[in-house]
Design a protein around this motif. Structure first.
Motif, short mmCIF file in Angstrom:
data_model
loop_
_atom_site.label_atom_id
_atom_site.label_comp_id
_atom_site.label_asym_id
_atom_site.label_seq_id
_atom_site.Cartn_x
_atom_site.Cartn_y
_atom_site.Cartn_z
N UNK A 1 -6.59 10.72 -14.21
CA UNK A 1 -6.24 9.55 -15.03
C UNK A 1 -5.31 8.61 -14.25
N UNK A 2 -4.50 9.17 -13.38
CA UNK A 2 -3.61 8.36 -12.53
C UNK A 2 -4.43 7.55 -11.53
N UNK A 3 -5.49 8.16 -11.00
CA UNK A 3 -6.37 7.42 -10.08
C UNK A 3 -7.10 6.32 -10.86
N UNK A 4 -7.60 6.67 -12.04
CA UNK A 4 -8.32 5.69 -12.85
C UNK A 4 -7.44 4.53 -13.27
N UNK A 5 -6.21 4.82 -13.60
CA UNK A 5 -5.25 3.81 -14.04
C UNK A 5 -5.11 2.68 -13.04
N UNK A 6 -5.13 3.01 -11.74
CA UNK A 6 -4.87 1.99 -10.72
C UNK A 6 -6.12 1.57 -9.95
N UNK A 7 -7.29 1.89 -10.53
CA UNK A 7 -8.54 1.67 -9.79
C UNK A 7 -8.75 0.18 -9.45
N UNK A 8 -8.25 -0.73 -10.30
CA UNK A 8 -8.51 -2.15 -10.05
C UNK A 8 -7.60 -2.74 -8.98
N UNK A 9 -6.65 -1.99 -8.48
CA UNK A 9 -5.81 -2.49 -7.38
C UNK A 9 -5.21 -3.84 -7.69
N UNK A 10 -5.24 -4.77 -6.73
CA UNK A 10 -4.63 -6.08 -6.98
C UNK A 10 -5.54 -7.02 -7.79
N UNK A 11 -6.75 -6.57 -8.11
CA UNK A 11 -7.77 -7.48 -8.63
C UNK A 11 -7.71 -7.70 -10.13
N UNK A 12 -8.36 -8.79 -10.53
CA UNK A 12 -8.54 -9.07 -11.95
C UNK A 12 -9.97 -8.66 -12.30
N UNK A 13 -10.11 -7.47 -12.87
CA UNK A 13 -11.42 -6.98 -13.29
C UNK A 13 -11.30 -6.67 -14.77
N UNK A 14 -12.05 -7.44 -15.56
CA UNK A 14 -11.81 -7.43 -17.01
C UNK A 14 -12.32 -6.17 -17.70
N UNK A 15 -13.34 -5.56 -17.12
CA UNK A 15 -13.93 -4.38 -17.77
C UNK A 15 -13.78 -3.14 -16.89
N UNK A 16 -13.16 -2.13 -17.46
CA UNK A 16 -12.96 -0.89 -16.72
C UNK A 16 -13.16 0.28 -17.68
N UNK B 1 -10.69 -11.14 14.40
CA UNK B 1 -10.98 -9.73 14.12
C UNK B 1 -12.42 -9.54 13.65
N UNK B 2 -12.92 -10.55 12.95
CA UNK B 2 -14.28 -10.47 12.42
C UNK B 2 -15.30 -10.33 13.56
N UNK B 3 -15.00 -11.01 14.66
CA UNK B 3 -15.90 -10.92 15.81
C UNK B 3 -15.93 -9.49 16.36
N UNK B 4 -14.85 -8.75 16.10
CA UNK B 4 -14.83 -7.36 16.57
C UNK B 4 -15.29 -6.39 15.47
N UNK B 5 -15.96 -6.93 14.47
CA UNK B 5 -16.49 -6.09 13.39
C UNK B 5 -15.41 -5.34 12.61
N UNK B 6 -14.25 -5.96 12.44
CA UNK B 6 -13.14 -5.28 11.76
C UNK B 6 -13.48 -4.97 10.31
N UNK B 7 -12.91 -3.89 9.83
CA UNK B 7 -12.95 -3.58 8.40
C UNK B 7 -11.64 -4.03 7.78
N UNK B 8 -11.70 -4.45 6.51
CA UNK B 8 -10.51 -4.99 5.85
C UNK B 8 -10.29 -4.26 4.54
N UNK B 9 -9.02 -4.03 4.19
CA UNK B 9 -8.77 -3.57 2.83
C UNK B 9 -7.60 -4.32 2.22
N UNK B 10 -7.70 -4.56 0.92
CA UNK B 10 -6.59 -5.11 0.14
C UNK B 10 -6.07 -3.92 -0.68
N UNK B 11 -4.77 -3.89 -0.91
CA UNK B 11 -4.28 -2.76 -1.70
C UNK B 11 -2.96 -3.04 -2.36
N UNK B 12 -2.59 -2.12 -3.24
CA UNK B 12 -1.27 -2.18 -3.86
C UNK B 12 -0.60 -0.83 -3.69
#
Ligand code: FES
Ligand code: FES
Lengths: 670, 152
Positions: A299-314, A398-409
């Motif tokens: 439930x703790x994982x589920x609680x923060x699943x939306x991270x920094x985003x605005x996702x209206x339905x979870x 970085x994109x030219x080097x095929x970088x991966x990106x993550x946003x997080x909280x």
């Protein structure tokens, strides 16, 4: 010069194995060599016949009150995981104690071990009297019926990982004149004290717990373990000091590992990159026994699943399940890296499906104002932070080097608050914190706060190890909480001391320093969205030796609020990033078909050596202060949250195959 | 069996079991607690000492095998109570966190200083590959040792 640091280089640290007493007994634990079996015979040593306790309490009623199965101190009738304590022996000679352990006879009737989440759900319960292997079930968010154009699903998995602090666990227990004294390597002298008093039925006033220098923990030194109860019990019985030091092999089989989580998720969105909802199931493999933390983990994982985003339905359904493996514990990040990995990997899937840049999709789904997710998570708008960061790390390059990106909280575990005590003595300011430092360089922020409030120079300030007889109440160090909670308590304690000093006419720092004043402060705190920090991470991967993917560069643009000590923060971030990278590449605790841990040595657990370290580019920034007088946010777990999804994506870009399981399945490469 | 070991210039004589590991002799017989045990299998370097000038992992050796050799532990890297250059720099620059790996990096760092030429970041990164730091991510340690070596 900093005394606390210097002593380690002079060989003057006092880690738990450095503590010795005359007449000391060495304890050895005899452990199960089967993952699931009936105990037909146990002969020799201290067994459950003499010490029949569980990790909750002596009272059967209390045990029944919990809706999960609690680990016994010594196995009785059955063993449920490889490495479970079955018997205990001791001797005044360390080598002889090991010999003695060899003489204990155990015979088993083997049962089929349940080793995966899938097996757990479809098999007979491993605990008698339960109807299945489900520990607990949760729902977070709200059911919804999506009408979205795009609907994508995937299954993601994060393997178990060992905390593996360089110093293993250990304890010296000494029952003397009616008091139990305990020296221990720990994140919280308070959880040890409360635990031992509850389990052994001792009056808390008769237990003193002293924190020794603590050689790392990463979650593994927060709880009470069977060995601590056994050592204390034996000291009470023999009236002699009893020492137990864990071997690395025991750490691998019996210390609580983290992660071990599976998610089946669906992401919904429109064709332009706006996410409508996220839904699915999260399963946590808690091992053979549970506790409050592991049973609520989904439930703790589920609680923060939306991270920094605005996702209206979870809507997330969470399950924790029993398996025949060592009980699960927190590992650096404890739920936060899981949530970030799941969400970020689903966003990449969605962006790829639409042929959009993953960064654009992420930016598009950030809230314009404070957002409350259907799970109750409250986040502040962060677009400015991430847009800035994208420039600062030069994403275009970085994109030219095929970088991966993550946003997080990073949500700090501030609940419960923290305590602090200041005592001026012989021209020195001594400080105790409720949360016990072990790798985070707390002394740096302690010195800074004392200097700021009291004007006392940093070299006159000493941070003491945790000690329940100096500071009676406290919580502990985990969940990136200390800078915020202990920092806050210390700030308040310092103000109180200042006030006391002024009342008696002491105005100058020098005068305060020659006084004998002391002050103590404890306050409960609650999470405020201003305390949540934002994390932007990027990784660049390469194939080495023609077959092996490695992470070459890692970029971190991290919000730390008011930075209390840049050097300490930098080291914590690089340390966390490397752990996060390694969790993607090699670090894992796997079990063979009999339920025995596969790795037998530290190196076999896949931890990072210097040559595995990527090139770091760390930028520490402040996206606003937290709502506390000193403005700090959390940082300890930042790297372990940001690095895995970014690294997984970088490798995915390279090998052109979806990476949804950690560690990386090398078969993907062929 | 009786053995005599020379550690940091001092002779220690004791009657020990033949199976006693060098690291246990250093810690339990000589009482030098700066050398640590992190893994017992040669995986971590917490137990590293200099044996006739060469870095070795003292958990992989029997005490008796070290007879007649010159053993230097973290406590013996410089004069009484002082720190040598590597230790001083690692300490001042706050390169470490929990400090459990301090002995290993002091030993290997000193060896690099005394033995390596044209030291740069990459070389140090490779030279310290046998010593684990679980807290720091290695960057500050590598930078510090490199800088000290460059200023030699
Ligand atoms: S204890 Fe010797 S290498 Fe780890
Ligand atoms: S500082 Fe903790 S292992 Fe290096």
């Amino acid at each position: 010069m900093n005394e606390r640091t210097e002593k380690f280089f002079k060989g003057k640290g006092s880690f738990v194995d450095d503590i010795n007493f005359p007449d000391m007994l060495y304890l050895e634990i005899v452990r199960s060599t089967k993952a699931h079996a009936k105990l037909l015979k146990v002969k020799g040593g201290l067994t459950a016949d003499a010490l029949d306790l569980t990790l909750v309490s002596t009272g059967e009623s209390y045990r029944k009150g919990k809706n999960y199965e609690v680990e016994p101190v010594l196995a009785k009738e059955k063993v449920l995981y490889y490495g479970q304590p079955v018997s205990a022996v001791y001797d005044k000679d360390k080598y002889k104690a090991k010999d003695l352990a060899e003489t204990v006879e155990i015979s088993y009737e083997e049962l089929k071990p349940i080793l995966t989440i899938e097996d757990s759900l479809s098999s007979e319960p491993i605990h008698e009297g339960r109807k299945d292997n489900i520990v607990s079930r949760f729902e977070v968010g709200k059911k919804f019926s999506p009408e979205s154009k795009i609907k994508l699903s995937d299954e993601l998995f994060m393997e178990r990982v060992l905390p593996n602090p360089l110093e293993t666990r250990g304890i010296v227990a000494f029952y003397n004149s009616g008091k139990l004294n305990v020296w221990i390597s720990t994140q919280s002298v308070y959880s040890i004290k409360n635990g031992l008093s509850r389990i052994l039925g001792l009056n808390p006033a008769d237990i003193n717990v002293y924190q020794t220098d603590t050689g790392g923990a990463f979650g593994s030194k927060s709880a009470v373990y069977p060995e601590y109860v056994i050592a204390s019990y034996l000291s009470i019985k023999t009236k002699k000091p009893v020492k137990w030091i864990e071997s690395r092999e025991e750490h691998i089989s019996s210390t609580r590992p983290g992660r071990g989580v599976k998610a089946q998720l669906k992401i919904y969105g429109d064709e332009k990159g706006k996410i409508d909802g996220i839904e699915g199931k999260i399963f946590v493999d808690v091992g053979a026994y549970a506790d409050d933390l592991s049973s609520t983990s989904p439930s703790w994982i589920g609680y923060q699943i939306t991270g920094p985003y605005m996702i209206e339905n979870v809507f997330i359904e969470g399950y924790s399940v029993y398996t025949n493996k060592a009980p699960l514990g927190p590992y650096r990040g404890a739920g936060r890296p899981e949530a970030a990995f799941f969400m970020e990997r689903m966003i990449d899937l969605y962006a790829d499906h639409l042929g959009l840049d993953p960064v654009d999709v992420r930016l598009k789904n950030l809230p314009e104002k404070e957002f409350i997710s259907p799970t109750g998570l409250k986040v502040l708008p962060s677009k400015a932070f991430f847009e800035d960061g994208i420039k600062k790390i030069n994403y275009a390059e970085l994109k030219k080097k095929n970088a991966g990106i993550s946003f997080g909280i990073l949500i700090p575990a501030v609940d419960g608050g923290e305590s602090a005590k200041i005592k001026v003595e012989n021209g020195t300011v001594k400080v105790w914190l409720g949360g016990n430092a072990h790798w985070q360089r707390h002394e740096l922020f302690v010195k800074r706060i004392i200097k700021e409030v009291l004007g006392i120079p940093e070299d006159k300030v000493v941070l003491m190890n945790g000690n329940t007889s100096e500071l009676e109440k406290g919580i502990g160090t985990w969940g990136s909480r200390s800078a915020i909670t202990a920092g806050y308590a210390l700030y308040k304690a310092a103000l109180a001391l200042k006030e006391k000093a002024e009342k008696i006419g002491l105005k100058e720092p020098q005068q305060v320093l020659s006084s004998e004043l002391s002050s103590e402060y404890y306050e409960n705190m609650q999470l405020d969205p201003s305390m949540i920090s934002f994390l932007l991470t990027a990784a660049v991967a390469e194939i080495e030796d023609g077959i092996k993917p490695v992470i070459k560069e890692i970029w971190a643009y991290y919000d730390v609020g008011e930075p209390l000590s840049l050097e300490a923060i930098y080291g914590q971030i690089t340390g966390g990033l490397l752990m996060g990278v390694q969790e993607v590449l090699t670090e894992a605790l796997k079990y063979d078909e009999n339920g025995k841990p596969v790795p037998e040595t530290l190196s076999a657990t896949g931890i990072a050596y210097s040559i595995n370290a990527p090139k770091y580019n760390v930028q520490i920034t402040s996206f606003g202060r937290s709502n506390t007088p000193h403005g700090a946010k959390g940082v300890g777990e930042a790297g372990t949250i940001g690095a895995p999804p970014a690294s997984a994506r970088a490798i995915e870009n390279l090998i052109k195959k979806r990476v949804n399981r950690l560690p990386l399945n090398l078969d993907l490469l062929t | 069996m009786k053995i005599k070991l020379n550690i940091n210039g001092t002779n220690y004589e004791s009657d020990v079991e033949p199976r006693m590991l060098l690291v246990d002799f250093i810690r339990d017989v000589a009482g030098l607690k700066g050398t640590h045990v992190g893994c017992e299998t040669g995986s971590c370097g917490s137990c590293m000492v200099l044996l006739d000038g060469m870095p070795v992992k003292s958990c992989l050796m029997l005490a008796v095998q070290a007879e007649g050799k010159k053993i230097i532990t973290v406590e013996g890297l410089s004069g009484k109570n002082g720190l040598n250059k590597v230790q001083k720099a690692l300490s001042e620059r706050k390169a470490l966190q929990c400090g459990f790996c301090a002995a290993g990096f002091s030993i290997i760092g000193t060896w690099i200083l005394d033995n390596e030429e044209n030291v740069d970041y990459q070389k140090v990164k490779e030279d310290i590959a046998g010593v684990v730091c679980r807290c720091s991510g290695y960057d500050q340690i590598i930078k510090t040792i490199t800088e000290v070596a460059k200023n030699e």
